[in-house]
Scaffold this active site. Sequence first.
Site, PDB file in Angstrom:
ATOM      1  N   CYS A 107       1.019  -1.125  -0.024  1.00  0.00           N
ATOM      2  CA  CYS A 107       0.019   0.171  -0.029  1.00  0.00           C
ATOM      3  C   CYS A 107       0.853   1.282   0.147  1.00  0.00           C
ATOM      4  CB  CYS A 107      -0.991  -0.108   1.174  1.00  0.00           C
ATOM      5  SG  CYS A 107      -0.146  -0.165   2.788  1.00  0.00           S
ATOM      6  N   ASP A 198      -7.041   4.951  -3.157  1.00  0.00           N
ATOM      7  CA  ASP A 198      -6.844   3.816  -2.270  1.00  0.00           C
ATOM      8  C   ASP A 198      -7.029   2.528  -2.857  1.00  0.00           C
ATOM      9  OD1 ASP A 198      -6.844   1.966  -0.478  1.00  0.00           O
ATOM     10  OD2 ASP A 198      -7.999   2.668   0.949  1.00  0.00           O
TER      11      ASP A 198
END
Length: 249
Positions: A107, A198
């Site tokens: 991430c 995201d």
Amino acid sequence: MSAATNPDPSPGSLAFIPLEANPELMTSLLHKLGLSKALQVHDVYSITEPELLAFVPRPALALLLVFPVSAVYESARLAEDAGVPEYSGKGDDEPVLWYKQTIRNACGLMGLLHAVSNGPARGFVEPGTPLQRLIDASIPLPPAERSALLERTPELATAHHEAASQGNTAPPDAQDDVDLHYVCFVKSEKDGTLWELDGRRKGPIRRGVLDENEDVLSEKALLWGPLKFLERGGGDMRFSCVALAGALD
């Protein structure tokens, strides 16, 4: 959590060592991939105290927030994503370049890619570099193929591994379950939209439209972005921010 509601890559997926929110390492990673040295990643010491925000050169081109993936956050994510179709945007008319995360614990890398693939920062990517080739190849691809491209780009894996292995703390194993996550906020050059990017979500999320003189550290951007996450923190203070902005030297 069922496969329909759990957006995380499966345990057997390609996995990276989690990336520490270390501006020096992140800057090195981006420069190695092809970002101009005119930009660097900066610590954001506070998003509520103007005198501390003043340490970040302006305009800030992207803001990365590290936050705990709590039960309260997951409930809010599921509620907001309910009924939203999976994003399928591609091509030059795409409002923002978004990458779905299919690599475990990547991430931090996804946040950095979102930061430099969008807004004014894209103009600082040097031609002929791995980063420029990746962005150019990603634009015409739908999300699933775009994710597959990231998985098979060795320059990404190499640069990420080098950066993640050099943090100030001992790095977790690539296969570890980590409950901290990165999200990126960028401002569109086209219309001033503040985007939340995201790879765990169904696609990019519009959070509002900023004025011409407002950046991702402006009062409105912070209110629509990271401060919403802090409201859901429930006393968990494991939040931190870094920003992409002009280099200091």
